[in-house]
Design an enzyme around this catalytic site. Structure first.
Site, PDB file in Angstrom:
ATOM      1  N   HIS A 147      10.453  14.472 -44.184  1.00  0.00           N
ATOM      2  CA  HIS A 147      10.493  14.433 -42.610  1.00  0.00           C
ATOM      3  C   HIS A 147       9.205  14.948 -41.939  1.00  0.00           C
ATOM      4  O   HIS A 147       9.241  15.994 -41.356  1.00  0.00           O
ATOM      5  CB  HIS A 147      11.747  15.297 -42.109  1.00  0.00           C
ATOM      6  CG  HIS A 147      12.903  14.799 -42.172  1.00  0.00           C
ATOM      7  ND1 HIS A 147      14.098  15.527 -42.233  1.00  0.00           N
ATOM      8  CD2 HIS A 147      13.441  13.582 -42.763  1.00  0.00           C
ATOM      9  CE1 HIS A 147      15.230  14.791 -42.676  1.00  0.00           C
ATOM     10  NE2 HIS A 147      14.910  13.448 -43.155  1.00  0.00           N
TER      11      HIS A 147
HETATM   12  C1  FAD Z   1      13.098   8.731 -49.304  1.00  0.00           C
HETATM   13  C2  FAD Z   1      13.251   9.077 -47.790  1.00  0.00           C
HETATM   14  C3  FAD Z   1      14.413   9.297 -47.376  1.00  0.00           C
HETATM   15  C4  FAD Z   1      14.818   9.571 -46.001  1.00  0.00           C
HETATM   16  N1  FAD Z   1      16.207   9.734 -45.699  1.00  0.00           N
HETATM   17  C5  FAD Z   1      16.183   9.657 -44.172  1.00  0.00           C
HETATM   18  C6  FAD Z   1      17.487   9.677 -43.613  1.00  0.00           C
HETATM   19  O1  FAD Z   1      18.471   9.280 -44.271  1.00  0.00           O
HETATM   20  N2  FAD Z   1      17.655   9.790 -42.402  1.00  0.00           N
HETATM   21  C7  FAD Z   1      16.600   9.984 -41.544  1.00  0.00           C
HETATM   22  O2  FAD Z   1      16.684  10.333 -40.459  1.00  0.00           O
HETATM   23  N3  FAD Z   1      15.385  10.094 -42.138  1.00  0.00           N
HETATM   24  C8  FAD Z   1      15.276  10.102 -43.186  1.00  0.00           C
HETATM   25  N4  FAD Z   1      13.841  10.069 -43.793  1.00  0.00           N
HETATM   26  C9  FAD Z   1      12.813  10.044 -42.841  1.00  0.00           C
HETATM   27  C10 FAD Z   1      12.585   8.813 -41.861  1.00  0.00           C
HETATM   28  O3  FAD Z   1      12.965   7.824 -42.660  1.00  0.00           O
HETATM   29  C11 FAD Z   1      11.102   8.985 -41.408  1.00  0.00           C
HETATM   30  O4  FAD Z   1      10.789   9.911 -40.684  1.00  0.00           O
HETATM   31  C12 FAD Z   1      10.931   7.601 -40.458  1.00  0.00           C
HETATM   32  O5  FAD Z   1      11.273   6.401 -41.135  1.00  0.00           O
HETATM   33  C13 FAD Z   1       9.504   7.955 -40.112  1.00  0.00           C
HETATM   34  O6  FAD Z   1       9.388   6.337 -39.241  1.00  0.00           O
HETATM   35  P1  FAD Z   1       7.821   6.151 -38.959  1.00  0.00           P
HETATM   36  O7  FAD Z   1       7.869   5.070 -38.024  1.00  0.00           O
HETATM   37  O8  FAD Z   1       7.090   7.569 -38.240  1.00  0.00           O
HETATM   38  O9  FAD Z   1       6.959   5.819 -40.337  1.00  0.00           O
HETATM   39  P2  FAD Z   1       7.436   4.895 -41.351  1.00  0.00           P
HETATM   40  O10 FAD Z   1       8.765   4.451 -41.299  1.00  0.00           O
HETATM   41  O11 FAD Z   1       7.001   5.815 -42.921  1.00  0.00           O
HETATM   42  O12 FAD Z   1       6.482   3.586 -41.239  1.00  0.00           O
HETATM   43  C14 FAD Z   1       4.934   3.947 -41.495  1.00  0.00           C
HETATM   44  C15 FAD Z   1       4.556   2.409 -41.978  1.00  0.00           C
HETATM   45  O13 FAD Z   1       3.237   2.335 -41.743  1.00  0.00           O
HETATM   46  C16 FAD Z   1       2.469   1.522 -43.056  1.00  0.00           C
HETATM   47  N5  FAD Z   1       1.121   1.801 -43.068  1.00  0.00           N
HETATM   48  C17 FAD Z   1       0.740   3.151 -43.263  1.00  0.00           C
HETATM   49  N6  FAD Z   1      -0.655   3.191 -43.236  1.00  0.00           N
HETATM   50  C18 FAD Z   1      -0.882   1.797 -43.093  1.00  0.00           C
HETATM   51  C19 FAD Z   1      -2.021   1.173 -42.956  1.00  0.00           C
HETATM   52  N7  FAD Z   1      -3.417   1.753 -43.196  1.00  0.00           N
HETATM   53  N8  FAD Z   1      -2.094  -0.097 -42.651  1.00  0.00           N
HETATM   54  C20 FAD Z   1      -1.053  -0.791 -42.634  1.00  0.00           C
HETATM   55  N9  FAD Z   1       0.243  -0.245 -42.397  1.00  0.00           N
HETATM   56  C21 FAD Z   1       0.267   1.202 -42.993  1.00  0.00           C
HETATM   57  C22 FAD Z   1       3.507   2.158 -44.117  1.00  0.00           C
HETATM   58  O14 FAD Z   1       3.490   1.377 -45.205  1.00  0.00           O
HETATM   59  C23 FAD Z   1       4.935   2.149 -43.626  1.00  0.00           C
HETATM   60  O15 FAD Z   1       5.636   1.057 -43.538  1.00  0.00           O
HETATM   61  C24 FAD Z   1      13.650   9.589 -45.255  1.00  0.00           C
HETATM   62  C25 FAD Z   1      12.454   9.324 -45.494  1.00  0.00           C
HETATM   63  C26 FAD Z   1      12.256   9.208 -46.832  1.00  0.00           C
HETATM   64  C27 FAD Z   1      10.770   8.790 -47.354  1.00  0.00           C
END
Ligand code: FAD
Length: 535
Positions: free
Chosen positions: A472
């Site tokens: 997180h």
């Molecule tokens: C194993 C795991 C279990 C979890 N379980 C839960 C849960 O059950 N419930 C919950 O609420 N939260 C959970 N979380 C946390 C939650 O999923 C994340 O906090 C949330 O998805 C973050 O969203 P985001 O859009 O900030 O980033 P992300 O969803 O991580 O998206 C970032 C994206 O950017 C892409 N990216 C990064 N750098 C680059 C680049 N240079 N060029 C192009 N693309 C790039 C990545 O590949 C990724 O697809 C979990 C996380 C993980 C990893």
């Protein structure tokens, strides 16, 4: 005027939880060209990332994770910790446990950002949930026994964990699934609209940096696709949605960040913004394990509780400080062990450069094959104690001008002594649940840390040895008006004309619960803000 296929109104960097919601919503207007760039694969290439019960398989698929390690953590016995996150369409939301929790009213109050209080975010959550279609899972005999036990040590059963009041609450959290399908941000917001001609999704597209002109206006995004360098031109705005460990790195690679750090790595500063990469925090957790008297009858972490474990902390009176998850080992213990044992045992340098992690992972998988092992695992359950409101703050710092190089990540777990005190109090509370009457028909001996680990000192040593991330990560492009904030309440990056950040990195202070729902809500609201700005 001739059509240039490389010109887009909006370029979204990162196809994760927030990025997919944003891309889906912006592209509802056919007059806008939207480009979504994602470094990982199409989700369809890894069907487990689309199936509800595929979450455990997704977690062990190396292709679906960014593999990173933290700096050695003094608060965790000097260990570097594995800091994975999702990679590919849907991002972390395509591999996570599908727990859907909004957070509490007190969490958003603590953000102290105009327009982001509880009453401001609830309408966005409600609209998001209408598309996502979230629901809890059915009670089982085991989960009901857990509730009975927790009630006897001061929790109360709560039917709606999304009502904003989490202190002492325990119940079946909503999960984003429908039948056999995972309802990730990708599945709900992008996949049904892949035929929109104004929405261009490029996977395998690794963003290197944003190109700013003399007026600090983003004019283009440079990325690499299939080994070739490409450029997308930005007509209106670019939005960073790469997650809390990558968005600050991309800002720094683009010259926006702490000037001295950028110069030290040969990146010419465009704007000195010292807050970029500061304020990193996360929910560290430890797990207590029990060997039950019979097989546990549920398959998901579907029961969450929240409480105030540490008396006398300076949190507001209505704020829980810890979160308790009832974890049936049969759900994903094998896969979690396959993922974590290589990360814990193979030194980071060998982890990145050799096939040793895969060999160890295969060995661990084999160890779970015999029937007697599988039957034993069915009886094991865990109580996960999560530090919900950490006080410690760490950093993400550029380590190299190479866009493929991992940043230096220091989550500074337990740097603030109160975090360890809260964790120890949380472990004691969790033990109270495990020992209470309701779980007696199920409960067996505590396997980890074990009955003899009782003193504060022994429990602290256990926490330092065993703590791991809950994935997180938050706060590294902090939103707000305070010194060190990176974006304003409209998510606009300070000092840059047409750049926003919309992902978990803007969260000033992590909600006590989980981060997928807040990240998607941020993506949802970013679309509203961009539309409003466009008039
Ligand atoms: C194993 C795991 C279990 C979890 N379980 C839960 C849960 O059950 N419930 C919950 O609420 N939260 C959970 N979380 C946390 C939650 O999923 C994340 O906090 C949330 O998805 C973050 O969203 P985001 O859009 O900030 O980033 P992300 O969803 O991580 O998206 C970032 C994206 O950017 C892409 N990216 C990064 N750098 C680059 C680049 N240079 N060029 C192009 N693309 C790039 C990545 O590949 C990724 O697809 C979990 C996380 C993980 C990893």
């Amino acid at each position: 005027m001739s059509f240039d296929p490389d010109v887009f109104d909006y370029v979204i960097l990162g196809g994760g939880s927030a990025g997919c919601v944003l891309a889906g919503r912006l592209s509802e207007d056919p007059s806008l060209r939207v480009l979504l760039l994602e470094t990982g694969d199409r989700a369809e290439r890894h069907p487990e990332s689309l199936r509800a019960d595929g979450y455990k398989d997704a977690f062990v698929n190396d292709e679906l994770l960014h593999h990173r390690f933290s700096a050695p953590q003094p608060g965790c016995a000097g260990r570097p910790l594995f800091l994975g996150s999702g990679r590919g369409m849907g991002g972390s939301g395509s591999i996570n446990a599908m727990v859907y929790l909004r957070g509490s009213e007190a969490d958003f109050h603590a953000w102290d950002v105009p327009g982001w209080g509880w009453s401001d975010v609830v309408p966005a959550y409600e609209q998001l949930e209408r598309v996502l279609d979230v629901r809890p899972r059915e009670p089982t005999a085991f989960t009901e026994a857990c509730i009975a036990s927790a009630e006897s040590v001061g929790f109360h059963r709560e039917r709606d964990l999304d009502n904003g009041h989490l202190l002492g609450a325990l119940g079946y959290e909503a999960m984003n699934y429908r039948g056999e399908q995972r309802r990730s941000a990708y599945v709900a917001f992008v996949q049904p609209h892949l035929d929109r001609i104004n929405l261009v999704v490029r996977t395998g597209a690794h963003v290197h940096r944003l190109v700013l002109d003399d007026r600090r206006r983003v004019v283009a995004v440079e990325y690499e696709e299939g080994g070739a360098r490409r450029t997308a031109k930005v007509r209106r705005e670019a939005v960073l949605c790469a997650g809390a460990l990558e968005s600050p790195k991309l800002l720094m690679l683009s010259g926006v960040g702490p000037r001295d750090v950028l110069r030290a790595h040969g990146v010419e500063p465009a704007f000195d913004l010292p807050g970029v990469g500061e304020n990193l925090h996360d929910h560290p957790n430890v797990q207590l394990f029990y060997y039950g008297k019979r097989a546990v009858d549920c398959n998901y972490p579907q029961l969450y509780g929240f409480h105030r474990a540490l008396a006398g902390s300076d949190l507001p009176p209505d704020q829980a400080d810890t979160c308790y998850v009832f974890y049936p080992a049969r759900s994903s213990f094998r896969e979690a062990t396959m993922r974590m044992v290589p990360a814990l045992t193979v030194p980071p340098a060998l982890y990145r450069r050799t096939r040793l992690p895969q060999v160890v992972k295969a060995g661990v998988g084999m160890a779970f094959r015999p029937g007697f092992v599988r039957r034993a695992v069915e009886r094991v359950y865990g109580l996960v104690v999560i530090l919900g409101k950490p006080k410690s703050r760490g950093t993400v710092r550029l380590a190299s001008a190479d866009p493929r190089a991992q940043a230096d990540i220091d989550p500074a777990y337990f740097a603030d002594p109160q975090d360890m005190e809260t964790m120890i109090a949380g472990v004691r509370l969790a033990r109270g649940i495990a020992d209470a009457e309701g779980l007696r028909p199920w409960g067996g001996p505590e396997v980890l840390p074990g009955r003899f680990v009782r003193s504060d000192r022994a429990l602290a040593a256990f926490v330092r040895r065993m703590a791991m991330t809950t994935y997180h990560y938050a706060g590294t492009c902090r939103m707000g008006q305070v010194a060190g904030s990176v974006v304003d309440a409209q998510l606009r990056v300070r000092g840059v004309e047409n750049l926003r950040v919309a992902d978990a990195s803007i969260i000033p202070e992590v909600p006590v619960s989980a981060l997928n729902a807040p990240s998607m809500m941020i993506g949802w609201r970013a679309a509203d803000l961009l539309r409003a700005a466009a008039g």
